[in-house]
Design an enzyme around this catalytic site. Sequence first.
Site, mmCIF file in Angstrom:
data_model
loop_
_atom_site.group_PDB
_atom_site.id
_atom_site.type_symbol
_atom_site.label_atom_id
_atom_site.label_comp_id
_atom_site.label_asym_id
_atom_site.label_seq_id
_atom_site.Cartn_x
_atom_site.Cartn_y
_atom_site.Cartn_z
ATOM 1 N N ASP A 13 -48.962 79.441 4.649
ATOM 2 C CA ASP A 13 -50.020 80.165 3.937
ATOM 3 C C ASP A 13 -50.531 79.233 2.835
ATOM 4 O OD1 ASP A 13 -51.635 82.378 3.050
ATOM 5 O OD2 ASP A 13 -50.188 82.758 1.464
ATOM 6 N N SER A 14 -51.564 79.705 2.124
ATOM 7 C CA SER A 14 -52.081 78.924 0.999
ATOM 8 C C SER A 14 -51.127 78.960 -0.203
ATOM 9 C CB SER A 14 -53.435 79.486 0.562
ATOM 10 O OG SER A 14 -53.276 80.844 0.191
ATOM 11 N N GLY A 46 -59.456 81.438 0.251
ATOM 12 C CA GLY A 46 -60.444 82.459 0.601
ATOM 13 C C GLY A 46 -61.842 82.240 0.064
ATOM 14 N N CYS A 76 -51.544 83.582 7.193
ATOM 15 C CA CYS A 76 -52.717 83.561 6.325
ATOM 16 C C CYS A 76 -53.899 84.067 7.144
ATOM 17 C CB CYS A 76 -52.969 82.124 5.857
ATOM 18 S SG CYS A 76 -54.475 81.947 4.890
ATOM 19 N N ASN A 77 -54.512 85.135 6.677
ATOM 20 C CA ASN A 77 -55.667 85.696 7.395
ATOM 21 C C ASN A 77 -56.855 84.748 7.354
ATOM 22 O OD1 ASN A 77 -55.182 88.886 7.972
ATOM 23 N ND2 ASN A 77 -53.988 88.175 6.244
ATOM 24 N N GLU A 155 -50.798 85.186 -7.372
ATOM 25 C CA GLU A 155 -50.200 83.871 -7.656
ATOM 26 C C GLU A 155 -49.709 83.808 -9.099
ATOM 27 O OE1 GLU A 155 -49.664 81.076 -5.626
ATOM 28 O OE2 GLU A 155 -50.261 82.288 -3.906
ATOM 29 N N CYS A 187 -54.973 90.312 4.028
ATOM 30 C CA CYS A 187 -54.623 89.077 3.313
ATOM 31 C C CYS A 187 -53.135 89.204 3.034
ATOM 32 C CB CYS A 187 -55.399 88.961 2.005
ATOM 33 S SG CYS A 187 -54.831 87.594 0.967
ATOM 34 N N HIS A 189 -51.357 88.107 0.813
ATOM 35 C CA HIS A 189 -50.981 88.323 -0.589
ATOM 36 C C HIS A 189 -51.002 89.822 -0.944
ATOM 37 C CE1 HIS A 189 -51.762 84.013 -1.055
ATOM 38 N NE2 HIS A 189 -51.308 84.063 -2.289
HETATM 39 N N1 DGL Z 1 -52.879 84.814 1.899
HETATM 40 C C1 DGL Z 1 -54.040 84.283 2.481
HETATM 41 C C2 DGL Z 1 -54.740 85.199 3.427
HETATM 42 O O1 DGL Z 1 -54.070 85.964 4.088
HETATM 43 C C3 DGL Z 1 -54.878 83.338 1.690
HETATM 44 C C4 DGL Z 1 -55.476 83.807 0.439
HETATM 45 C C5 DGL Z 1 -56.211 82.704 -0.282
HETATM 46 O O2 DGL Z 1 -55.651 81.615 -0.419
HETATM 47 O O3 DGL Z 1 -57.338 82.951 -0.717
HETATM 48 O O4 DGL Z 1 -55.940 85.166 3.594
#
Ligand code: DGL
Length: 271
Positions: A13-14, A46, A76-77, A155, A187, A189
Amino acid sequence: MSTSPESSIGIFDSGIGGLTVVKAVRKALPRENIIYFGDTARVPYGIKSVETVRQYALQITDFLLKKNVKLVLIACNTVSAAAHEEVKTRCGKIPALGVIEAGSRAAVEAGGKSIGVIGTLATIGSGAYDKSLTALDPGIRVFSRACPMLVPLAEEGWTDNEIATLTLQTYLSDLKGKNLDSLILGCTHYPLFRDGIAEILNGTTTRIIDSADSIARMATELLESKNMMNSEGSRQGSFECYVSDKPQRFQQLAERFMGEKINRIEIVNLI
Ligand code: DGL
């Protein structure tokens, strides 16, 4: 080098969001060894372009493939929306599953025709959930909302304070009035805000769908079908964590979220 049942599952993921998937995979497949990569130097994804997200995703995929993983989970979506096909191609014979397919399946299995999706600007802008949900059931109506402030809050570890509550209320008030059957946390997160989201939806019959359990189930089925489950011994599988920046900060948040000590966390420069 060929993979074996003892090879690890690579998850990325990010940032810390993908740990929601790690948690679900460790519960479903406790013996599996896991290698996690969080791109903490470049989070959030994102708000970035498709090209940039693809480039990052392929760099991480190469890193995981060098670790000889037997399966890649795109936790990560944003990457699943922008680069799932590219990651699959790069992986060759190694399977790569994404959270959008997993989340869509879970929502459709839960039933109902009216589905809300919240995600990053990139995920919502891509229309990937609309495509994936209506491919599974053309009668579904999708209501989407980008919630770009939630990733920086997660975060920062601000998931249950007043700012998080106000932010969630601002983003979700419209969707709450839509009488949704399900709301997909699009997402990885966002499950960190699950309690706050549930509180806002209180009084409705909307189910909250988190793709983490669904992708863990898909991973289990896939490994079983390929005879690639790690059946070595009865011990808990290992968990190695890599990040691209600030491992200490990541470690604090990750340990709080996972509820366990993370012994191995390393910083890796992918560029
Ligand atoms: N957790 C990630 C997602 O599912 C990335 C969110 C991001 O870095 O903006 O999209």
